[in-house]
Structure formats: structure tokens, C-alpha cells
Design a protein around this motif. Structure first.
Motif, PDB file in Angstrom:
ATOM      1  N   GLY A 118      -4.014  -2.014  -9.907  1.00 43.68           N
ATOM      2  CA  GLY A 118      -4.152  -3.470  -9.803  1.00 43.68           C
ATOM      3  C   GLY A 118      -2.873  -4.233 -10.082  1.00 43.68           C
ATOM      4  O   GLY A 118      -2.888  -5.275 -10.731  1.00 43.68           O
ATOM      5  N   GLN A 119      -1.784  -3.680  -9.599  1.00 45.68           N
ATOM      6  CA  GLN A 119      -0.493  -4.347  -9.820  1.00 45.68           C
ATOM      7  C   GLN A 119      -0.487  -5.751  -9.199  1.00 45.68           C
ATOM      8  O   GLN A 119      -1.153  -6.007  -8.219  1.00 45.68           O
ATOM      9  CB  GLN A 119       0.657  -3.558  -9.182  1.00 45.68           C
ATOM     10  CG  GLN A 119       0.825  -2.177  -9.744  1.00 45.68           C
ATOM     11  CD  GLN A 119       0.039  -1.152  -8.955  1.00 45.68           C
ATOM     12  OE1 GLN A 119      -0.948  -1.476  -8.309  1.00 45.68           O
ATOM     13  NE2 GLN A 119       0.471   0.078  -9.010  1.00 45.68           N
ATOM     14  N   LEU A 124       3.667  -6.125  -6.539  1.00 44.26           N
ATOM     15  CA  LEU A 124       3.004  -6.374  -5.257  1.00 44.26           C
ATOM     16  C   LEU A 124       4.048  -6.432  -4.141  1.00 44.26           C
ATOM     17  O   LEU A 124       3.878  -5.866  -3.066  1.00 44.26           O
ATOM     18  CB  LEU A 124       2.223  -7.698  -5.348  1.00 44.26           C
ATOM     19  CG  LEU A 124       1.685  -8.298  -4.059  1.00 44.26           C
ATOM     20  CD1 LEU A 124       0.769  -7.323  -3.353  1.00 44.26           C
ATOM     21  CD2 LEU A 124       0.919  -9.568  -4.365  1.00 44.26           C
ATOM     22  N   LEU A 125       5.156  -7.103  -4.423  1.00 45.50           N
ATOM     23  CA  LEU A 125       6.213  -7.204  -3.415  1.00 45.50           C
ATOM     24  C   LEU A 125       6.843  -5.843  -3.151  1.00 45.50           C
ATOM     25  O   LEU A 125       7.138  -5.486  -2.018  1.00 45.50           O
ATOM     26  CB  LEU A 125       7.293  -8.194  -3.881  1.00 45.50           C
ATOM     27  CG  LEU A 125       6.875  -9.654  -3.778  1.00 45.50           C
ATOM     28  CD1 LEU A 125       7.964 -10.554  -4.337  1.00 45.50           C
ATOM     29  CD2 LEU A 125       6.580 -10.025  -2.335  1.00 45.50           C
ATOM     30  N   SER A 128       2.746  -1.127  -4.061  1.00 45.35           N
ATOM     31  CA  SER A 128       2.159   0.074  -4.636  1.00 45.35           C
ATOM     32  C   SER A 128       1.673   0.946  -3.487  1.00 45.35           C
ATOM     33  O   SER A 128       1.581   0.493  -2.353  1.00 45.35           O
ATOM     34  CB  SER A 128       0.981  -0.303  -5.517  1.00 45.35           C
ATOM     35  OG  SER A 128      -0.046  -0.837  -4.706  1.00 45.35           O
ATOM     36  N   ALA A 130      -1.384   2.109  -3.052  1.00 47.51           N
ATOM     37  CA  ALA A 130      -2.690   1.612  -2.580  1.00 47.51           C
ATOM     38  C   ALA A 130      -2.495   0.458  -1.606  1.00 47.51           C
ATOM     39  O   ALA A 130      -3.156   0.365  -0.573  1.00 47.51           O
ATOM     40  CB  ALA A 130      -3.552   1.168  -3.759  1.00 47.51           C
ATOM     41  N   ASN A 131      -1.557  -0.418  -1.943  1.00 44.23           N
ATOM     42  CA  ASN A 131      -1.267  -1.563  -1.107  1.00 44.23           C
ATOM     43  C   ASN A 131      -0.704  -1.133   0.248  1.00 44.23           C
ATOM     44  O   ASN A 131      -1.132  -1.623   1.303  1.00 44.23           O
ATOM     45  CB  ASN A 131      -0.250  -2.443  -1.840  1.00 44.23           C
ATOM     46  CG  ASN A 131       0.013  -3.706  -1.103  1.00 44.23           C
ATOM     47  OD1 ASN A 131      -0.900  -4.481  -0.880  1.00 44.23           O
ATOM     48  ND2 ASN A 131       1.255  -3.910  -0.710  1.00 44.23           N
ATOM     49  N   LEU A 134      -3.470   0.323   2.331  1.00 47.30           N
ATOM     50  CA  LEU A 134      -4.375  -0.686   2.886  1.00 47.30           C
ATOM     51  C   LEU A 134      -3.809  -1.273   4.169  1.00 47.30           C
ATOM     52  O   LEU A 134      -4.506  -1.418   5.173  1.00 47.30           O
ATOM     53  CB  LEU A 134      -4.608  -1.797   1.850  1.00 47.30           C
ATOM     54  CG  LEU A 134      -5.457  -2.976   2.314  1.00 47.30           C
ATOM     55  CD1 LEU A 134      -6.827  -2.514   2.807  1.00 47.30           C
ATOM     56  CD2 LEU A 134      -5.638  -3.985   1.181  1.00 47.30           C
ATOM     57  N   HIS A 135      -2.522  -1.596   4.135  1.00 46.89           N
ATOM     58  CA  HIS A 135      -1.920  -2.220   5.303  1.00 46.89           C
ATOM     59  C   HIS A 135      -1.571  -1.163   6.333  1.00 46.89           C
ATOM     60  O   HIS A 135      -0.866  -0.212   6.028  1.00 46.89           O
ATOM     61  CB  HIS A 135      -0.705  -3.043   4.898  1.00 46.89           C
ATOM     62  CG  HIS A 135      -1.141  -4.232   4.113  1.00 46.89           C
ATOM     63  ND1 HIS A 135      -1.544  -5.391   4.711  1.00 46.89           N
ATOM     64  CD2 HIS A 135      -1.334  -4.405   2.790  1.00 46.89           C
ATOM     65  CE1 HIS A 135      -1.924  -6.245   3.779  1.00 46.89           C
ATOM     66  NE2 HIS A 135      -1.813  -5.675   2.609  1.00 46.89           N
ATOM     67  N   GLY A 136      -2.101  -1.343   7.491  1.00 50.49           N
ATOM     68  CA  GLY A 136      -1.828  -0.394   8.553  1.00 50.49           C
ATOM     69  C   GLY A 136      -2.880   0.698   8.668  1.00 50.49           C
ATOM     70  O   GLY A 136      -2.819   1.515   9.577  1.00 50.49           O
ATOM     71  N   SER A 143     -10.401   1.065  -2.804  1.00 54.47           N
ATOM     72  CA  SER A 143      -9.400   1.123  -3.871  1.00 54.47           C
ATOM     73  C   SER A 143     -10.138   1.205  -5.196  1.00 54.47           C
ATOM     74  O   SER A 143     -10.847   0.272  -5.561  1.00 54.47           O
ATOM     75  CB  SER A 143      -8.516  -0.117  -3.844  1.00 54.47           C
ATOM     76  OG  SER A 143      -7.960  -0.280  -2.546  1.00 54.47           O
TER      77      SER A 143
ATOM     78  N   GLN B 119      -3.200  -6.153   8.314  1.00 53.72           N
ATOM     79  CA  GLN B 119      -1.894  -6.757   8.553  1.00 53.72           C
ATOM     80  C   GLN B 119      -0.779  -5.928   7.939  1.00 53.72           C
ATOM     81  O   GLN B 119      -0.958  -5.253   6.953  1.00 53.72           O
ATOM     82  CB  GLN B 119      -1.817  -8.164   7.929  1.00 53.72           C
ATOM     83  CG  GLN B 119      -2.811  -9.137   8.488  1.00 53.72           C
ATOM     84  CD  GLN B 119      -4.079  -9.153   7.668  1.00 53.72           C
ATOM     85  OE1 GLN B 119      -4.417  -8.188   7.018  1.00 53.72           O
ATOM     86  NE2 GLN B 119      -4.801 -10.248   7.734  1.00 53.72           N
ATOM     87  N   VAL B 141     -12.408  -2.148  -5.000  1.00 50.15           N
ATOM     88  CA  VAL B 141     -12.389  -3.017  -3.816  1.00 50.15           C
ATOM     89  C   VAL B 141     -12.529  -2.149  -2.558  1.00 50.15           C
ATOM     90  O   VAL B 141     -11.748  -1.222  -2.350  1.00 50.15           O
ATOM     91  CB  VAL B 141     -11.062  -3.814  -3.717  1.00 50.15           C
ATOM     92  CG1 VAL B 141     -11.044  -4.671  -2.448  1.00 50.15           C
ATOM     93  CG2 VAL B 141     -10.860  -4.698  -4.941  1.00 50.15           C
TER      94      VAL B 141
END
Lengths: 150, 150
Positions: A118-119, A124-125, A128, A130-131, A134-136, A143, B119, B141
């Protein structure tokens, strides 16, 4: 709508993998296919930006092979603990998000399960795993929040 | 480990909400509590950075109230279609990620289900709602991939 039948569980082989895997099994249909995926990132990917000229890189090949053997054993133990057959255990090489997406596409995965801390803010920039996953992703992504106390 | 018993489904009230809601019901335990949440973002939040001095803002209050009535009707119709009781339908006001996190904390939500278009690139930096919800969430999530063809 059908249940999730083909599920990729991204594990980092830390003790947190148990939490993530339990959640995946909770969601999986009775006859679902669960694939455990660990992505080994090449060491020079990780360190080349920091110490680009390091002589240590010449020794990396041997180290990585040794590490890979140990990772295989850990993944096998995890698979045994959760009843995942050995042909559903995968160690991939490369950038984690890229390899997870590639595996998901090639194997018609319907759901990716991954742990997250949960960063936010700067992390976030920086992105991570997980992030980035998620994208793509071409499928759904669960998560699983890992709590600091675990 | 217990099943997901308290689930928040974030809906945007477009036709995509059906896809997201179906997935949530798929995962929900038989006696799980499903809460549908729509977050209405104040119009001046959206436009004040673009046209900060616009005289149109003075008329926003009435417009927003009217919009809220229409959103309520749409949410009620969605709840009826999927058998969600009316006291589990919520229209909140504010920033979507912030309100979803607040609702999740206050109601001991175990899983947030939200649609995503996957995205990447610039949109990742700007932050989609699914991305903002993932970061800072205190629970799991599930990001449901919405396909462009739907």
C-alpha cells in the motif's frame, strides 16, 4: 459469468507469500489452475544504475545460478505446502511486471494475485511491483494488502 | 482464513458497472455484505484548475443537486438489478480515492472491487482512480479489467 479458472499468484518467496497464496486459494474455483510465479530480476538490472563499472558484475553469472537453485527449492517447498503441482511452479527471469504480463497473456490467465504494502507518495511515482502489474495487465488483478505487523 | 464478508464495490454508474458488480458477486461469500459506492466529485474540484474564475461556478450548487438525484436513481436501478438492498447503496461526495478509503475504514471493508482500463505511461503518473484506490488502501483491492470492446 464463469469463475476464475486460471490464476497466476506472484510470490516473492518471503513469509508474505503465504498470505497472498491463501487469498488466491480462497477465490479460486474448486478445479481452478493456480500457477505460482517468482520473477528473478537480473542483478545487473538492479545494480547497474548504482555501480555501473563494478568488477563484481563479472562474477554475477555464477552467483545468479546459485541463487536460482535456492529460489527453486523455496518455491518447491511453497508449492508442496499449498498443494500446487510442480509443473505449476515457475521461476522467470527479467523485469517482474513485464514477465508477469507476458506469462499471463501466454497462459490465458484470468486473475493475477499479488501482495502489496500500500505504498503511496514517492513510492507510488517510483512504482511498486503491484502497481506496475496493475497497469498494462490484460486480466483482473487482486492486490492483497500485506500488513506491517505480519 | 475467512472469506471476504464485507465488500465495497466502487461503481461509476456506466454500463461497465455491471461487469464489476458481477465479478464482486462471484467472489463474495454466500452471506457477504456488498456495498455499492458511487463518489460524486464536486464540479469545482474538477474544473477549478482549468477555469478558476468562471462565473458558471455560482450555478453549480443547483446543478449538482439535480445530478445527485439522477445518480441516486441510477444507483437504485443497479442495486435492484443485482439484489443489493437500498441501505447498501451509497453516494458519497469528494475525491473518489479518499472517500473510498474512508468508507472502507469506517465500515471494516475487507475487499474493494473497482474497474480499471489498464492505463499506463502518462496516465499512470496522473493516477487513474483504480491506481489511487490501490495506494493507501487498508484492505485488499480487486481491479477488474474493463475491455474496450465492452
Amino acid at each position: 459469468m464463469a469463475d476464475y479458472q486460471k490464476i497466476l499468484v506472484a510470490v516473492d518467496l518471503s513469509s508474505e507469500s503465504d498470505v497472498v497464496l491463501k487469498k488466491a486459494q480462497l477465490i479460486a474455483g474448486d478445479d481452478a489452475d493456480l500457477h505460482l510465479v517468482y520473477v528473478q530480476e537480473p542483478m545487473d538490472n538492479i545494480y547497474v544504475g548504482i555501480v555501473p563499472q563494478s568488477a563484481a558484475f563479472s562474477g554475477l553469472g555464477g552467483l545468479e545460478a546459485q541463487l536460482r537453485d535456492e529460489l527453486k527449492k523455496k518455491l518447491a517447498a511453497l508449492g508442496e505446502k499449498f498443494g500446487v503441482p510442480s509443473d505449476h511452479l515457475h521461476i522467470l527471469n527479467g523485469s517482474p511486471a513485464h514477465e508477469i504480463h507476458r506469462f499471463a497473456k501466454e497462459n490465458d490467465i484470468q486473475l493475477i494475485v499479488i501482495g502489496t504494502h500500500g505504498q503511496k507518495g514517492l513510492q507510488l511515482l517510483l512504482g511498486s511491483t503491484a502497481n506496475s502489474v496493475l497497469h498494462g495487465a490484460v486480466c483482473d488483478v487482486l492486490s492483497v494488502r500485506i500488513r506491517a505487523s505480519k
